[in-house]
Design a protein around this motif. Structure first.
Motif, mmCIF file in Angstrom:
data_model
loop_
_atom_site.group_PDB
_atom_site.id
_atom_site.type_symbol
_atom_site.label_atom_id
_atom_site.label_comp_id
_atom_site.label_asym_id
_atom_site.label_seq_id
_atom_site.Cartn_x
_atom_site.Cartn_y
_atom_site.Cartn_z
ATOM 1 N N ALA A 78 -67.521 -2.944 21.318
ATOM 2 C CA ALA A 78 -67.594 -2.634 22.779
ATOM 3 C C ALA A 78 -66.449 -3.115 23.383
ATOM 4 O O ALA A 78 -65.627 -2.949 24.130
ATOM 5 C CB ALA A 78 -68.947 -3.091 23.234
ATOM 6 N N MET A 79 -66.015 -4.604 22.971
ATOM 7 C CA MET A 79 -64.987 -5.496 23.715
ATOM 8 C C MET A 79 -63.627 -4.570 23.356
ATOM 9 O O MET A 79 -62.865 -4.606 24.105
ATOM 10 C CB MET A 79 -64.795 -6.819 22.800
ATOM 11 N N LYS A 80 -63.528 -4.209 21.994
ATOM 12 C CA LYS A 80 -62.436 -3.583 21.661
ATOM 13 C C LYS A 80 -62.126 -2.504 22.305
ATOM 14 O O LYS A 80 -60.929 -1.914 22.908
ATOM 15 C CB LYS A 80 -62.490 -3.420 20.070
ATOM 16 N N LYS A 81 -63.077 -1.643 22.736
ATOM 17 C CA LYS A 81 -63.123 -0.381 23.672
ATOM 18 C C LYS A 81 -62.810 -0.623 25.108
ATOM 19 O O LYS A 81 -61.878 0.172 25.417
ATOM 20 C CB LYS A 81 -64.380 0.316 23.359
ATOM 21 N N THR A 82 -63.349 -1.452 25.517
ATOM 22 C CA THR A 82 -63.124 -2.026 27.066
ATOM 23 C C THR A 82 -62.148 -2.649 27.226
ATOM 24 O O THR A 82 -61.671 -2.608 28.225
ATOM 25 C CB THR A 82 -64.386 -2.439 27.700
ATOM 26 N N HIS A 83 -61.552 -3.384 26.558
ATOM 27 C CA HIS A 83 -60.602 -4.616 26.546
ATOM 28 C C HIS A 83 -59.729 -4.511 25.289
ATOM 29 O O HIS A 83 -59.861 -5.647 24.621
ATOM 30 C CB HIS A 83 -61.080 -5.797 27.040
ATOM 31 N N PRO A 84 -58.944 -3.482 25.005
ATOM 32 C CA PRO A 84 -58.257 -3.365 23.894
ATOM 33 C C PRO A 84 -57.218 -4.575 23.647
ATOM 34 O O PRO A 84 -57.019 -4.940 22.454
ATOM 35 C CB PRO A 84 -57.549 -2.173 23.895
ATOM 36 N N GLY A 85 -56.734 -4.821 24.760
ATOM 37 C CA GLY A 85 -55.700 -6.039 24.497
ATOM 38 C C GLY A 85 -56.009 -7.454 24.798
ATOM 39 O O GLY A 85 -55.297 -8.446 24.794
ATOM 40 N N LEU B 221 -70.318 -10.951 29.012
ATOM 41 C CA LEU B 221 -69.837 -10.701 30.246
ATOM 42 C C LEU B 221 -68.387 -10.130 30.395
ATOM 43 O O LEU B 221 -68.302 -9.241 31.301
ATOM 44 C CB LEU B 221 -69.175 -12.368 30.898
ATOM 45 N N MET B 222 -67.655 -10.045 29.422
ATOM 46 C CA MET B 222 -66.458 -9.145 29.201
ATOM 47 C C MET B 222 -66.877 -7.816 29.163
ATOM 48 O O MET B 222 -66.435 -6.980 29.641
ATOM 49 C CB MET B 222 -65.803 -9.720 27.955
ATOM 50 N N ASN B 223 -67.882 -7.430 28.231
ATOM 51 C CA ASN B 223 -68.186 -6.132 27.999
ATOM 52 C C ASN B 223 -68.979 -5.502 29.353
ATOM 53 O O ASN B 223 -68.679 -4.538 29.504
ATOM 54 C CB ASN B 223 -69.185 -6.166 26.754
ATOM 55 N N ALA C 87 -70.339 -13.254 17.595
ATOM 56 C CA ALA C 87 -70.532 -11.735 18.076
ATOM 57 C C ALA C 87 -70.750 -10.891 17.192
ATOM 58 O O ALA C 87 -70.488 -10.846 16.041
ATOM 59 C CB ALA C 87 -69.010 -11.395 18.626
ATOM 60 N N SER C 88 -71.819 -9.978 17.476
ATOM 61 C CA SER C 88 -72.199 -8.794 16.713
ATOM 62 C C SER C 88 -71.023 -7.637 16.322
ATOM 63 O O SER C 88 -70.233 -7.602 17.219
ATOM 64 C CB SER C 88 -73.504 -8.099 17.019
ATOM 65 N N THR D 230 -76.467 -20.454 29.774
ATOM 66 C CA THR D 230 -75.872 -20.417 28.428
ATOM 67 C C THR D 230 -76.114 -19.521 27.404
ATOM 68 O O THR D 230 -75.608 -19.437 26.472
ATOM 69 C CB THR D 230 -76.094 -21.833 27.763
ATOM 70 N N ASP D 231 -77.169 -18.913 27.856
ATOM 71 C CA ASP D 231 -77.727 -17.907 26.882
ATOM 72 C C ASP D 231 -76.635 -16.637 26.842
ATOM 73 O O ASP D 231 -76.717 -15.611 25.970
ATOM 74 C CB ASP D 231 -79.253 -17.201 26.922
ATOM 75 N N VAL D 232 -76.093 -16.452 27.970
ATOM 76 C CA VAL D 232 -75.282 -15.134 28.151
ATOM 77 C C VAL D 232 -73.728 -15.580 27.595
ATOM 78 O O VAL D 232 -73.322 -16.435 28.170
ATOM 79 C CB VAL D 232 -74.956 -14.973 29.826
ATOM 80 N N GLN D 233 -73.350 -14.811 26.418
ATOM 81 C CA GLN D 233 -72.309 -15.107 25.749
ATOM 82 C C GLN D 233 -71.183 -14.469 26.715
ATOM 83 O O GLN D 233 -71.033 -13.684 27.501
ATOM 84 C CB GLN D 233 -72.062 -14.434 24.410
#
Length: 100
Positions: free
Chosen positions: A92-99, A34-36, A85-86, A27-30
């Motif tokens: 990073a999320m926006k960069k790797t998974h923009p949609g 995982l997405m990033n 989320a920081s 549960t410590d892993v957000q």
């Protein structure tokens, strides 16, 4: 190595259950981590489970598929374990998974 379809399905099901159990214990892993890092998260797994249920004509709600992955109602998991989320994680999320 040759494995019959029934055995392959049983092995894959066991691996899925093991993955889900592992994610429940971490549960410590957000999800954003995982997405990033891996390009999928617990929500993805629950969506895939529901999509497969739908494809097979099995009745499963989104809430039921999420509970199958999270081990509890999704809202309970979020309230108990999900952090904020920081800015770095969001970038990073926006960069790797923009949609997403």
């Amino acid at each position: 190595m040759t494995i019959d379809d029934k055995t392959r399905t049983e092995l894959e099901a066991a691996v899925f259950r093991r993955l889900v159990e592992h994610l429940r214990s971490r549960t410590d892993v957000q999800n954003i981590d995982l997405m990033n890092l891996a390009g999928f998260c617990r929500n993805c797994l629950s969506n895939w489970l529901k999509e497969e249920a739908d494809a097979k004509g099995a009745v499963m709600s989104k809430d039921e598929s999420r509970e199958a992955v999270y081990g509890m109602p999704y809202e309970t998991w979020k309230a108990t374990y999900q952090g904020t989320a920081s800015p770095e994680q969001l970038a990073a999320m926006k960069k790797t998974h923009p949609g997403h």
